[in-house]
Design a protein around this motif. Structure first.
Motif, mmCIF file in Angstrom:
data_model
loop_
_atom_site.group_PDB
_atom_site.id
_atom_site.type_symbol
_atom_site.label_atom_id
_atom_site.label_comp_id
_atom_site.label_asym_id
_atom_site.label_seq_id
_atom_site.Cartn_x
_atom_site.Cartn_y
_atom_site.Cartn_z
ATOM 1 N N ALA A 1 37.639 40.185 52.951
ATOM 2 C CA ALA A 1 37.128 41.395 53.589
ATOM 3 C C ALA A 1 35.611 41.452 53.508
ATOM 4 O O ALA A 1 34.944 41.971 54.415
ATOM 5 N N ALA A 2 35.042 40.930 52.422
ATOM 6 C CA ALA A 2 33.581 40.939 52.265
ATOM 7 C C ALA A 2 33.166 39.772 51.394
ATOM 8 O O ALA A 2 33.940 39.288 50.561
ATOM 9 N N ASN A 3 31.947 39.342 51.578
ATOM 10 C CA ASN A 3 31.371 38.382 50.645
ATOM 11 C C ASN A 3 30.989 39.129 49.370
ATOM 12 O O ASN A 3 30.505 40.262 49.422
ATOM 13 N N LEU A 4 31.207 38.502 48.232
ATOM 14 C CA LEU A 4 30.916 39.131 46.953
ATOM 15 C C LEU A 4 29.439 39.517 46.884
ATOM 16 O O LEU A 4 28.560 38.683 47.079
ATOM 17 N N SER B 1 36.978 51.770 49.891
ATOM 18 C CA SER B 1 38.299 52.009 50.466
ATOM 19 C C SER B 1 38.489 51.223 51.757
ATOM 20 O O SER B 1 39.573 50.673 52.021
ATOM 21 N N TYR B 2 37.443 51.161 52.546
ATOM 22 C CA TYR B 2 37.464 50.419 53.815
ATOM 23 C C TYR B 2 37.775 48.943 53.568
ATOM 24 O O TYR B 2 38.616 48.331 54.240
ATOM 25 N N LEU B 3 37.112 48.355 52.576
ATOM 26 C CA LEU B 3 37.343 46.946 52.256
ATOM 27 C C LEU B 3 38.759 46.720 51.726
ATOM 28 O O LEU B 3 39.411 45.724 52.067
ATOM 29 N N GLN B 4 39.221 47.623 50.900
ATOM 30 C CA GLN B 4 40.564 47.484 50.342
ATOM 31 C C GLN B 4 41.630 47.541 51.440
ATOM 32 O O GLN B 4 42.597 46.766 51.423
ATOM 33 N N ARG B 5 41.452 48.431 52.404
ATOM 34 C CA ARG B 5 42.394 48.522 53.517
ATOM 35 C C ARG B 5 42.320 47.271 54.387
ATOM 36 O O ARG B 5 43.350 46.742 54.821
ATOM 37 N N ALA B 6 41.114 46.794 54.647
ATOM 38 C CA ALA B 6 40.945 45.632 55.514
ATOM 39 C C ALA B 6 41.589 44.389 54.908
ATOM 40 O O ALA B 6 42.162 43.561 55.629
ATOM 41 N N ALA B 7 41.512 44.251 53.592
ATOM 42 C CA ALA B 7 42.005 43.043 52.928
ATOM 43 C C ALA B 7 43.490 42.803 53.173
ATOM 44 O O ALA B 7 43.942 41.655 53.184
ATOM 45 N N THR B 8 44.236 43.864 53.397
ATOM 46 C CA THR B 8 45.681 43.717 53.586
ATOM 47 C C THR B 8 46.041 43.230 54.984
ATOM 48 O O THR B 8 47.181 42.793 55.210
ATOM 49 N N GLY B 9 45.103 43.305 55.918
ATOM 50 C CA GLY B 9 45.428 42.933 57.299
ATOM 51 C C GLY B 9 44.680 41.731 57.833
ATOM 52 O O GLY B 9 44.747 41.448 59.032
ATOM 53 N N LEU B 10 43.971 41.022 56.985
ATOM 54 C CA LEU B 10 43.190 39.879 57.431
ATOM 55 C C LEU B 10 43.974 38.575 57.298
ATOM 56 O O LEU B 10 44.878 38.467 56.458
ATOM 57 N N THR C 1 35.853 41.624 65.590
ATOM 58 C CA THR C 1 37.167 41.083 65.966
ATOM 59 C C THR C 1 38.116 41.127 64.773
ATOM 60 O O THR C 1 39.267 41.582 64.876
ATOM 61 N N LEU C 2 37.645 40.662 63.624
ATOM 62 C CA LEU C 2 38.475 40.687 62.419
ATOM 63 C C LEU C 2 38.746 42.114 61.959
ATOM 64 O O LEU C 2 39.842 42.424 61.473
ATOM 65 N N ALA C 3 37.743 42.987 62.100
ATOM 66 C CA ALA C 3 37.925 44.378 61.682
ATOM 67 C C ALA C 3 39.006 45.062 62.508
ATOM 68 O O ALA C 3 39.813 45.844 61.983
ATOM 69 N N GLU C 4 39.026 44.778 63.794
ATOM 70 C CA GLU C 4 40.079 45.350 64.644
ATOM 71 C C GLU C 4 41.436 44.744 64.284
ATOM 72 O O GLU C 4 42.455 45.449 64.238
ATOM 73 N N GLN C 5 41.454 43.456 64.031
ATOM 74 C CA GLN C 5 42.697 42.785 63.645
ATOM 75 C C GLN C 5 43.251 43.360 62.350
ATOM 76 O O GLN C 5 44.479 43.497 62.185
ATOM 77 N N ALA C 6 42.347 43.732 61.428
ATOM 78 C CA ALA C 6 42.770 44.305 60.148
ATOM 79 C C ALA C 6 43.135 45.781 60.263
ATOM 80 O O ALA C 6 43.627 46.382 59.297
ATOM 81 N N GLY C 7 42.869 46.369 61.425
ATOM 82 C CA GLY C 7 43.229 47.766 61.652
ATOM 83 C C GLY C 7 42.245 48.779 61.113
ATOM 84 O O GLY C 7 42.591 49.955 60.967
ATOM 85 N N VAL C 8 40.993 48.353 60.828
ATOM 86 C CA VAL C 8 40.028 49.290 60.243
ATOM 87 C C VAL C 8 38.866 49.608 61.177
ATOM 88 O O VAL C 8 38.165 50.606 61.001
#
Length: 455
Positions: free
Chosen positions: A213-216, A198-207, A177-184
């Motif tokens: 975007a991820a747990n450390l 790259s996937y995480l970096q893109r997701a971070a801008t849309g959450l 659900t969050l991944a779709e919301q972030a557009g990734v």
């Protein structure tokens, strides 16, 4: 639902201390049957004979796990009149403490449960029987276990000391659900570690605010193991670290760059995360994804339904290496026969029954890892009553096996000297600002010294 064990820091340390005390100077007593099998004999020379008499079975578990294991034993004794199986079990945290005491007294059960991560703590001391002669003689049939899976039961000397019956694995657990919301969306098939970043970096801008975007992931030893194997490197060779200092620095710097850019949870948040999957950040909607055992999907889904109604979770394989190599490592549990066993024929028959009997496999139902027998696994998947989370976990395991997962052979001393030290080393970087390369150098030097002492 099957479970995966990530030993606690305390359990690993206590087990290591007891093992050092228990096995100091131990050469491993042998019985006639066990000695013959260990020396590579086959047929009657390997201790084969009538399946009769008593064997003890040593395993970890509680509740349903114990009921299912005892149920398989009951099926075995019903099929073999004159045989008794005496269970010897405790919970996972205390299991190896008990096993170490039994090892030093020459009183190990005839069939003992082990994992690849602890296998060489015992095999390297001459305590376990090479099972290949029993396979060659036909006493144990492993024809339906894929070679890559079977190899997880080998010692560092190449001999087969464990027949794996259950396979756990790590997966990337994603909040779809969050991944779709972030557009990734979901990571594509065959994505690499570079793609993952790259996937995480893109997701971070849309959450949403407050959702990472991820747990450390820099503290997780499994993450690093999977990263190394995806890049085609060995973890260990000749009882020492085979991964390079540069590879470790690369891994930790990757997570530091993501952390400092705000893509992941903070170091403080990661250190404070509860160990229970139901309270983890990915299961409560605080992060979009994390590395979690694939078998925890059902528990995580249940928790997320309460914490963030309407959100959904799934699992995908870990990233591949730059050449497409799989990085998903299997963590198997299986059965071994100590060299002190005085009833090898019945012990071998028990393992063969566990691996191949349809009724036994239907009863146990992948309760401690995905069934390694491909025929029995498929039979479980064909059950229309199988719950969706377990189906996803088992089907993903099938995909992992098809992609030929890499094997890691863990040297004696691994459990005691790698996992906790790895976590603490990265925490020193992320929490205290320690230099990455200096920390990597220190970690590898200390690890190699400890591994040398454990041989």
């Amino acid at each position: 639902m099957f479970t995966s064990h990530r030993p606690s820091r305390r359990a690993a340390g206590v087990a290591a201390g007891l093992l050092a005390l228990a096995l100091a100077g131990c050469t491993g007593g042998t019985s006639v049957g066990g000695q013959a099998a260990a020396e590579g004999a086959t047929g009657e020379d390997a201790g084969l004979g009538d399946v009769t008499g008593d064997i003890r079975l040593s395993f970890w578990g509680s509740g349903l796990r114990v009921e299912k294991t005892n149920g398989v034993s009951d099926l075995f004794t019903a099929a073999n009149p004159g045989v008794t199986v005496t269970p010897n079990f405790t919970d996972f945290s205390a299991y190896f403490q008990k096993l170490n005491i039994e090892a030093t007294s020459g009183n190990m059960a005839c069939v003992v449960q082990l994992q690849g991560r602890q296998l060489n703590d015992y095999a390297s001391k001459g305590l376990l029987t090479d099972l290949q002669p029993l396979i060659d003689s036909g006493a144990i049939d492993v024809g339906d276990i894929p070679e890559d899976v079977l190899d997880t039961g080998r010692g560092t000397d190449g001999k087969l000391y464990e027949i794996p019956y259950g396979a756990a694995y790590d997966a990337i657990m994603v909040n779809t659900t969050l991944a779709e919301q972030a557009g990734v969306g979901l990571p594509p098939d065959g994505y690499t570690w570079d793609d993952f970043v790259s996937y995480l970096q893109r997701a971070a801008t849309g959450l949403p605010e407050g959702v990472a975007a991820a747990n450390l992931g820099g503290t997780l030893p499994n993450y690093f193991i999977e990263y190394v194997r995806a890049h085609g490197e060995e973890l260990f060779e000749d009882g020492q670290a085979a991964f390079s200092e540069d590879r470790l620095v690369e891994f930790w710097e990757m997570w530091e760059q993501l952390r400092q850019a705000g893509v992941t949870t903070t170091a403080q948040d990661e250190a404070a995360e509860p160990p229970q999957v139901e309270q983890s950040y990915v299961a409560t909607g605080r992060s979009m994804l994390d590395n979690k055992p694939g078998n925890q999907l059902g528990q995580a889904r249940g928790a997320l339904a309460g914490a963030a109604p309407g959100q959904e979770l799934t699992t995908v394989q870990l990233p591949s290496g730059p050449d497409g190599g799989s990085g998903t490592v299997l963590f198997t549990s299986g059965w071994s026969i100590p060299t002190s066993c005085d009833n090898v024929p019945t012990a071998a028959a028990y393992i063969d029954f566990w691996i191949n009997d349809p009724e036994a496999n239907k009863l146990f139902a992948s309760n401690n890892g995905a069934n390694t027998n491909t025929v029995q696994l498929q039979a479980q998947l064909e059950d229309p009553a199988l719950d969706p989370a377990t189906r996803q976990a088992l089907e993903l395991f099938q995909q992992i096996v098809e992609d030929e997962p890499p094997t890691v052979l863990y040297p004696a001393g691994y459990q005691a000297n790698f996992e906790t030290a790895f976590t603490r080393a990265y925490e020193d970087i992320a929490l205290n600002g320690a230099d990455v390369r200096a920390t990597a150098q220190s970690f590898i030097a200390s690890l190699n010294s400890a591994l040398a002492a454990a041989q």
